[in-house]
Design a protein around this motif. Structure first.
Motif, PDB file in Angstrom:
ATOM      1  N   PRO A 197      13.392 -10.553 -51.013  1.00 59.38           N
ATOM      2  CA  PRO A 197      12.823  -9.750 -49.918  1.00 59.38           C
ATOM      3  C   PRO A 197      11.899 -10.557 -49.009  1.00 59.38           C
ATOM      4  CG  PRO A 197      12.731  -8.528 -51.980  1.00 59.38           C
ATOM      5  CD  PRO A 197      13.123  -9.928 -52.335  1.00 59.38           C
ATOM      6  N   GLU A 198      11.086 -11.442 -49.595  1.00 60.29           N
ATOM      7  CA  GLU A 198      10.163 -12.238 -48.778  1.00 60.29           C
ATOM      8  C   GLU A 198      10.910 -13.279 -47.944  1.00 60.29           C
ATOM      9  OE1 GLU A 198       6.483 -13.339 -51.070  1.00 60.29           O
ATOM     10  OE2 GLU A 198       7.460 -12.058 -52.565  1.00 60.29           O
ATOM     11  N   MET A 199      11.972 -13.834 -48.511  1.00 59.51           N
ATOM     12  CA  MET A 199      12.787 -14.780 -47.731  1.00 59.51           C
ATOM     13  C   MET A 199      13.405 -14.081 -46.523  1.00 59.51           C
ATOM     14  SD  MET A 199      14.901 -17.109 -50.464  1.00 59.51           S
ATOM     15  CE  MET A 199      14.078 -18.160 -51.647  1.00 59.51           C
ATOM     16  N   ILE A 200      13.986 -12.895 -46.756  1.00 56.64           N
ATOM     17  CA  ILE A 200      14.628 -12.163 -45.655  1.00 56.64           C
ATOM     18  C   ILE A 200      13.599 -11.789 -44.591  1.00 56.64           C
ATOM     19  CG2 ILE A 200      15.762  -9.987 -45.063  1.00 56.64           C
ATOM     20  CD1 ILE A 200      17.277 -10.180 -47.709  1.00 56.64           C
ATOM     21  N   GLU A 201      12.445 -11.332 -45.015  1.00 60.58           N
ATOM     22  CA  GLU A 201      11.405 -10.932 -44.060  1.00 60.58           C
ATOM     23  C   GLU A 201      10.948 -12.122 -43.213  1.00 60.58           C
ATOM     24  OE1 GLU A 201       6.908  -8.958 -44.013  1.00 60.58           O
ATOM     25  OE2 GLU A 201       7.957  -9.297 -45.913  1.00 60.58           O
ATOM     26  N   THR A 202      10.745 -13.268 -43.849  1.00 60.87           N
ATOM     27  CA  THR A 202      10.272 -14.445 -43.115  1.00 60.87           C
ATOM     28  C   THR A 202      11.341 -14.971 -42.167  1.00 60.87           C
ATOM     29  OG1 THR A 202       8.854 -15.027 -44.990  1.00 60.87           O
ATOM     30  CG2 THR A 202       9.228 -16.732 -43.338  1.00 60.87           C
ATOM     31  N   LEU A 203      12.591 -15.031 -42.630  1.00 58.43           N
ATOM     32  CA  LEU A 203      13.684 -15.470 -41.757  1.00 58.43           C
ATOM     33  C   LEU A 203      13.847 -14.538 -40.563  1.00 58.43           C
ATOM     34  CD1 LEU A 203      16.349 -16.541 -44.406  1.00 58.43           C
ATOM     35  CD2 LEU A 203      15.223 -18.050 -42.758  1.00 58.43           C
ATOM     36  N   SER A 204      13.661 -13.264 -40.778  1.00 63.08           N
ATOM     37  CA  SER A 204      13.791 -12.300 -39.670  1.00 63.08           C
ATOM     38  C   SER A 204      12.747 -12.550 -38.595  1.00 63.08           C
ATOM     39  CB  SER A 204      13.654 -10.874 -40.214  1.00 63.08           C
ATOM     40  OG  SER A 204      14.694 -10.585 -41.123  1.00 63.08           O
ATOM     41  N   GLY A 205      11.600 -13.093 -38.983  1.00 61.40           N
ATOM     42  CA  GLY A 205      10.550 -13.382 -38.012  1.00 61.40           C
ATOM     43  C   GLY A 205      10.796 -14.632 -37.196  1.00 61.40           C
ATOM     44  N   LEU A 206      11.859 -15.367 -37.510  1.00 63.07           N
ATOM     45  CA  LEU A 206      12.160 -16.615 -36.787  1.00 63.07           C
ATOM     46  C   LEU A 206      13.401 -16.488 -35.905  1.00 63.07           C
ATOM     47  CD1 LEU A 206      11.574 -19.161 -39.705  1.00 63.07           C
ATOM     48  CD2 LEU A 206      10.074 -18.773 -37.748  1.00 63.07           C
ATOM     49  N   GLN A 207      13.838 -15.273 -35.619  1.00 63.29           N
ATOM     50  CA  GLN A 207      15.140 -15.120 -34.992  1.00 63.29           C
ATOM     51  C   GLN A 207      15.162 -15.364 -33.494  1.00 63.29           C
ATOM     52  OE1 GLN A 207      17.999 -12.272 -36.506  1.00 63.29           O
ATOM     53  NE2 GLN A 207      16.558 -11.619 -38.085  1.00 63.29           N
ATOM     54  N   ASP A 208      14.032 -15.731 -32.885  1.00 68.54           N
ATOM     55  CA  ASP A 208      14.085 -16.115 -31.468  1.00 68.54           C
ATOM     56  C   ASP A 208      14.185 -17.625 -31.311  1.00 68.54           C
ATOM     57  OD1 ASP A 208      11.564 -16.631 -32.427  1.00 68.54           O
ATOM     58  OD2 ASP A 208      10.535 -16.078 -30.562  1.00 68.54           O
ATOM     59  N   MET A 209      14.476 -18.326 -32.401  1.00 69.17           N
ATOM     60  CA  MET A 209      14.608 -19.781 -32.383  1.00 69.17           C
ATOM     61  C   MET A 209      16.049 -20.199 -32.026  1.00 69.17           C
ATOM     62  SD  MET A 209      11.565 -20.926 -33.406  1.00 69.17           S
ATOM     63  CE  MET A 209      10.828 -19.588 -32.477  1.00 69.17           C
ATOM     64  N   ASP A 210      16.205 -21.451 -31.577  1.00 68.30           N
ATOM     65  CA  ASP A 210      17.550 -22.002 -31.366  1.00 68.30           C
ATOM     66  C   ASP A 210      18.196 -22.382 -32.693  1.00 68.30           C
ATOM     67  OD1 ASP A 210      17.719 -22.147 -28.379  1.00 68.30           O
ATOM     68  OD2 ASP A 210      15.926 -23.358 -28.665  1.00 68.30           O
ATOM     69  N   ALA A 211      17.379 -22.843 -33.627  1.00 67.00           N
ATOM     70  CA  ALA A 211      17.878 -23.198 -34.956  1.00 67.00           C
ATOM     71  C   ALA A 211      16.756 -22.996 -35.953  1.00 67.00           C
ATOM     72  CB  ALA A 211      18.382 -24.639 -35.000  1.00 67.00           C
ATOM     73  N   ILE A 212      17.130 -22.722 -37.188  1.00 67.21           N
ATOM     74  CA  ILE A 212      16.173 -22.573 -38.283  1.00 67.21           C
ATOM     75  C   ILE A 212      16.587 -23.549 -39.372  1.00 67.21           C
ATOM     76  CG2 ILE A 212      15.338 -21.062 -40.111  1.00 67.21           C
ATOM     77  CD1 ILE A 212      16.543 -19.603 -36.827  1.00 67.21           C
ATOM     78  N   ILE A 213      15.608 -24.274 -39.901  1.00 65.70           N
ATOM     79  CA  ILE A 213      15.853 -25.219 -40.989  1.00 65.70           C
ATOM     80  C   ILE A 213      15.071 -24.740 -42.189  1.00 65.70           C
ATOM     81  CG2 ILE A 213      15.663 -27.605 -41.761  1.00 65.70           C
ATOM     82  CD1 ILE A 213      15.630 -28.414 -38.781  1.00 65.70           C
ATOM     83  N   THR A 214      15.755 -24.572 -43.308  1.00 63.56           N
ATOM     84  CA  THR A 214      15.087 -24.197 -44.549  1.00 63.56           C
ATOM     85  C   THR A 214      15.241 -25.322 -45.562  1.00 63.56           C
ATOM     86  OG1 THR A 214      17.014 -23.139 -45.594  1.00 63.56           O
ATOM     87  CG2 THR A 214      15.673 -21.781 -44.108  1.00 63.56           C
ATOM     88  N   THR A 215      14.285 -25.419 -46.468  1.00 64.59           N
ATOM     89  CA  THR A 215      14.406 -26.357 -47.590  1.00 64.59           C
ATOM     90  C   THR A 215      14.155 -25.593 -48.873  1.00 64.59           C
ATOM     91  OG1 THR A 215      12.068 -27.015 -47.524  1.00 64.59           O
ATOM     92  CG2 THR A 215      13.614 -28.310 -46.209  1.00 64.59           C
TER      93      THR A 215
END
Length: 405
Positions: A228-246
């Motif tokens: 749930p926390e991963m989904i919530e945090t990723l949802s907050g980055l959706q105005d980006m051109d790209a998202i990089i996770t590690t």
């Protein structure tokens, strides 16, 4: 979703989805390390007039001049002025570097080759017609294309445009990149470490690499291995051109990043790329957004970034694709063998016109220190035995620290 694919196939998939960003017109002083989206045509000739490249005397020479000349100095032309007098035969003008050539002159003799005697100038070493004159448009002609689209604007190119009087340029918009590290073992810098915890270094490393690539970076606070926390945090980055996770990209019960990407409506295009370190890399896409999921091991994350993410970001920012491989000789050995393709970190050494690769002996996927000073990735094919000193392999450059990607 494709799985366990080659690096080349992964790059094909990425290339098919890349879109260049929007463009914008900006002031020249704001354009350093931006990428031109529109070629620049010179509005003027450079230089804009015939000028002197040195301090001396301008006069009209002929091929029949004697070995020594005496001329009357009738004017003085500093840089930034324009001569108001035409020179006649037997006359000269004292001229300084960068000043316009006066009408009636066809050469400039160096000041050190003359001897002034009041207003009479003795020319001890006469020059031939056309000597020491930089002609109008000699460097750049008016209406000439001076920089083509997809050029990275460096201090020298910006300086050139300033010399031509270019006030604004059309560039590609900077990429906006979101960054997220995952893992319940992580602690932030400045916090005390409790047993089983490690500091979050990936955010700091990748943020610097992205800034060097000219990107705007928004780094989210790291999240534990909870969906749930991963989904919530990723949802907050959706105005980006790209998202990089590690982190969270492998096969364990707590490796949840692929499930999190699916949870925000992301289509997964591939998972696992057949090289080490960094095998569990994944790529997702949602609309025009890229989602790069990298290993949580620091060195593996950096190597996957260099092999897949940096080339993609360069293409997305409008830069030409100039990635290339070339042969190197190994300056040291690497004792491991394996079925899987491997990329060794190495430092370039130049010997007798050849490039030698000095591998760092600590090649583990989590050893971040091995990337310091590294500027080569050496490609060891799958099934290759131990790498021996003097062996020839293929390699590719990666930017050493402090260089622009």
């Amino acid at each position: 979703m494709e799985t366990m694919i080659s690096l080349e196939r992964a790059w094909e998939i990425i290339s098919e989805k890349i879109h260049t960003p929007e463009t914008e017109e900006i002031l020249l002083q704001e354009s350093y390390h931006r990428v031109l989206a529109k070629s620049v045509i010179s509005p003027i000739a450079m230089p804009p007039f015939d000028r002197s490249p040195l301090d001396g005397y301008a006069y009209a020479a002929s091929n029949s001049d004697p070995a020594s000349l005496s001329l009357h100095m009738v004017s003085e032309i500093p840089a930034g002025t324009y001569p108001d007098r035409e020179l006649k035969p037997g006359e000269c003008a004292k001229i300084f570097t960068g000043a316009p050539i006066p009408v009636g002159a066809n050469c400039v003799v160096r000041m050190e080759d003359t001897e002034p005697q009041g207003n009479l100038i003795q020319i001890r070493r006469p020059v031939s017609p056309g000597s020491n004159i930089v002609h109008q448009g000699e460097e750049i002609q008016e209406d000439e294309v001076v920089l083509v689209a997809e050029t990275l604007l460096t201090p020298s190119t910006v300086g050139l445009l300033a010399a031509l009087g270019v006030e604004k340029v059309t560039v590609y918009r900077r990429l906006r990149i979101g960054l997220l590290s995952t893992g319940s073992e992580l602690r932030e810098v400045g916090q005390a470490l409790s047993p089983g915890k490690i500091y979050n270094s990936n955010t700091y490393t990748l943020r610097g690499m992205l800034i060097e690539c000219g990107c705007e970076v928004e780094a989210a606070s790291f999240v534990p291995d909870r969906l749930p926390e991963m989904i919530e945090t990723l949802s907050g980055l959706q105005d980006m051109d790209a998202i990089i996770t590690t982190g969270g990209a492998s096969v364990g019960e707590y490796d949840l990043i692929r499930e999190a990407l699916s949870g925000i409506g992301c289509e997964l295009l591939f998972w696992k790329v057949n090289f080490k370190p960094g095998t569990p890399a994944a790529l997702g896409i949602k609309g025009k957004q890229f989602y790069f999921a990298l290993s949580g091991n620091p060195a593996a994350a950096m190597i996957t970034y260099e092999l897949l993410v940096r080339p993609a970001l360069k293409r997305m920012s409008g830069l030409k694709d100039n990635e290339a491989v070339f042969p190197v000789k190994m300056a040291g050995r690497f004792g491991k063998s394996g079925r899987q393709r491997r990329f060794l970190r190495a430092r370039a050494i130049f010997r007798d016109g050849e490039i030698w690769a000095d591998p760092d002996y600590a090649q583990g996927s989590g050893i971040l220190r091995s990337m310091i000073g590294c500027n080569l990735l050496v490609d060891v094919p799958g099934g290759h035995g131990p790498v021996e000193k003097g062996e020839i392999l293929l390699a590719r450059w990666i930017p050493a620290e402090g260089e622009i990607g």
